[in-house]
Design an enzyme around this catalytic site. Structure first.
Site, mmCIF file in Angstrom:
data_model
loop_
_atom_site.group_PDB
_atom_site.id
_atom_site.type_symbol
_atom_site.label_atom_id
_atom_site.label_comp_id
_atom_site.label_asym_id
_atom_site.label_seq_id
_atom_site.Cartn_x
_atom_site.Cartn_y
_atom_site.Cartn_z
ATOM 1 N N ASP A 1 8.838 109.422 -21.875
ATOM 2 C CA ASP A 1 7.764 109.567 -22.855
ATOM 3 C C ASP A 1 7.613 108.301 -23.689
ATOM 4 O OD1 ASP A 1 5.740 110.997 -24.258
ATOM 5 O OD2 ASP A 1 7.158 111.338 -25.884
ATOM 6 N N GLU B 1 11.914 115.871 -20.598
ATOM 7 C CA GLU B 1 11.304 114.740 -21.294
ATOM 8 C C GLU B 1 12.363 114.005 -22.108
ATOM 9 O OE1 GLU B 1 7.400 115.025 -23.600
ATOM 10 O OE2 GLU B 1 8.893 114.909 -25.211
ATOM 11 N N LYS C 1 -3.411 120.409 -19.683
ATOM 12 C CA LYS C 1 -4.499 120.230 -20.659
ATOM 13 C C LYS C 1 -5.824 120.467 -19.951
ATOM 14 C CE LYS C 1 -1.700 116.954 -23.264
ATOM 15 N NZ LYS C 1 -1.525 115.539 -23.673
ATOM 16 N N ARG D 1 -28.492 125.685 -13.266
ATOM 17 C CA ARG D 1 -27.645 125.129 -14.318
ATOM 18 C C ARG D 1 -26.193 125.575 -14.182
ATOM 19 N NH1 ARG D 1 -26.522 121.040 -15.659
ATOM 20 N NH2 ARG D 1 -28.759 120.652 -15.552
ATOM 21 N N LYS E 1 10.696 119.780 -23.435
ATOM 22 C CA LYS E 1 10.094 118.767 -24.293
ATOM 23 C C LYS E 1 10.854 118.666 -25.617
ATOM 24 C CE LYS E 1 5.612 118.419 -24.308
ATOM 25 N NZ LYS E 1 5.451 117.111 -23.617
#
Length: 352
Positions: free
Chosen positions: A269, A248, A187, A152, A219
């Site tokens: 963006d 961005e 992410k 597993r 950002k």
């Protein structure tokens, strides 16, 4: 497995790769497995991991963590109760559905943590290869108890990484024939970033920065804090003059600002394809452009054909379903699977 150089900047690096359409690369730190790297893994396996751009020590730690979590300080009670201690078998890791495989050597590392005796590995495909349902990927002969105990943990990693590679391959195929590359984000699953980004490379994608320290990404919140997009860019350039900077922007006006300030890479963006086309014309090759937001497989081609360099897709690592892979046991002494067909592929031996 081939070795490839990732000598480009972290934000723009791309390489060719190993297997069918893989885009994996080798970080300079791990380009050669040698002095200063002491792993408990079989040296040949450790070298294969390093050749793929993975740190053998990190892979070994992840493998140990997975096994320790599964055993929780005890033993596999079902296996110990039902399988004689001296029984041996061959386990075939087999694709249950079509996809792109990634993490085979990682699965081997997990097995090597559990297998108390020498074990034999037969490799049928490479990371980055496209596979079909029913196709054998890897065969391992060892003590049956060890195979079942490691099953597993090995499959969890192999299925997860292969799912990411399969999803990335779909995006790479959609962009084929354009200059655009699909790229990941940060992410990622905590503790598995290097493996998940490796899987993206196996699927034909390229990596964004690996950490907050190796490149800057200005950002919207940085822009608010700094008082403007150009000011934020200038502050990063002054403080860290040698660090690659991506900025961005939300509008063509901001794009003009950061372009005049000297940005080398600009993130568009939530631009529409038409707005993206305008941005490409405005930049006219003076900076690299990356699209983010609003992206789907259905519109990926439309964005790519505007002339952007990258499509940023966080879903590659945060939302890709696993690729269904199973482990099928057969007697170790027959050399045949349940259908009586001979296995084929490279053979290697490993030891704990």
């Amino acid at each position: 497995m081939s070795t490839h150089d990732l000598s480009s900047l972290p934000l723009t690096g791309e390489s060719e790769g190993c297997g069918d359409g893989c885009a994996c690369g080798t970080d300079a730190e791990f380009a050669e497995y040698g002095e200063g790297m002491e792993s408990g893994l079989d040296p040949a396996l450790a070298e294969l991991l390093a050749d793929a751009g993975l740190d053998p020590l990190e892979v070994e730690d992840i493998a140990n963590l997975a096994i320790d979590e599964d055993l929780a300080g005890g033993v596999d009670v079902t296996t110990v109760a039902t399988i004689p201690e001296d029984a041996t078998a061959t386990g075939d890791f087999t694709a249950r559905e079509a996809g792109t495989v990634a993490g085979l050597r990682v699965a081997e590392a997990v097995l090597s943590i559990v297998c108390t005796d020498e074990f034999e590995v037969e490799r049928h495909v490479d990371d980055g290869d496209r596979v079909q349902a029913g196709q054998k990927l890897l065969s391992v002969t060892s003590r049956t108890r060890d195979l079942l105990t490691a099953e597993r943990s090995a499959l969890n990693l192999l299925c997860r990484l292969s799912g990411i590679a399969t999803a990335t391959r779909a995006w790479a195929d959609a962009l084929d024939g354009t200059k655009a590359k699909v790229r990941d984000t940060r992410k990622t699953t905590a503790g598995l970033r290097s493996l998940e980004k490796f899987a993206v490379r196996c699927g034909g994608g390229v990596n964004h920065r690996m950490s907050l320290s190796d490149a800057a990404l200005v950002k919207d919140n940085h822009v608010v804090a700094a008082g403007g997009v150009a000011q934020a860019f200038a502050a990063v350039r002054e403080t860290f003059p040698d660090v690659p900077i991506e900025v961005e922007v939300d509008t063509l006006h901001q794009l003009r600002e950061v372009l005049d300030a000297g940005a080398d890479l600009i993130l568009l963006d939530n631009f529409t394809p038409l707005e993206t086309e305008e941005a490409v014309a405005l930049v006219a090759g003076r900076a690299l452009l990356e699209s983010s937001g609003r992206l789907t497989l259905d519109n990926a081609r439309a964005y790519a054909e505007t002339g952007v360099d990258y499509l940023a897709v966080g879903a590659l690592t945060h939302s890709s379903p696993i690729l269904d892979i199973g482990l099928d046991l057969r007697p170790a002494d027959t050399g045949q699977d349940a259908r009586g067909t001979e296995g084929a592929g490279d053979t290697a031996e490993g030891a704990r």
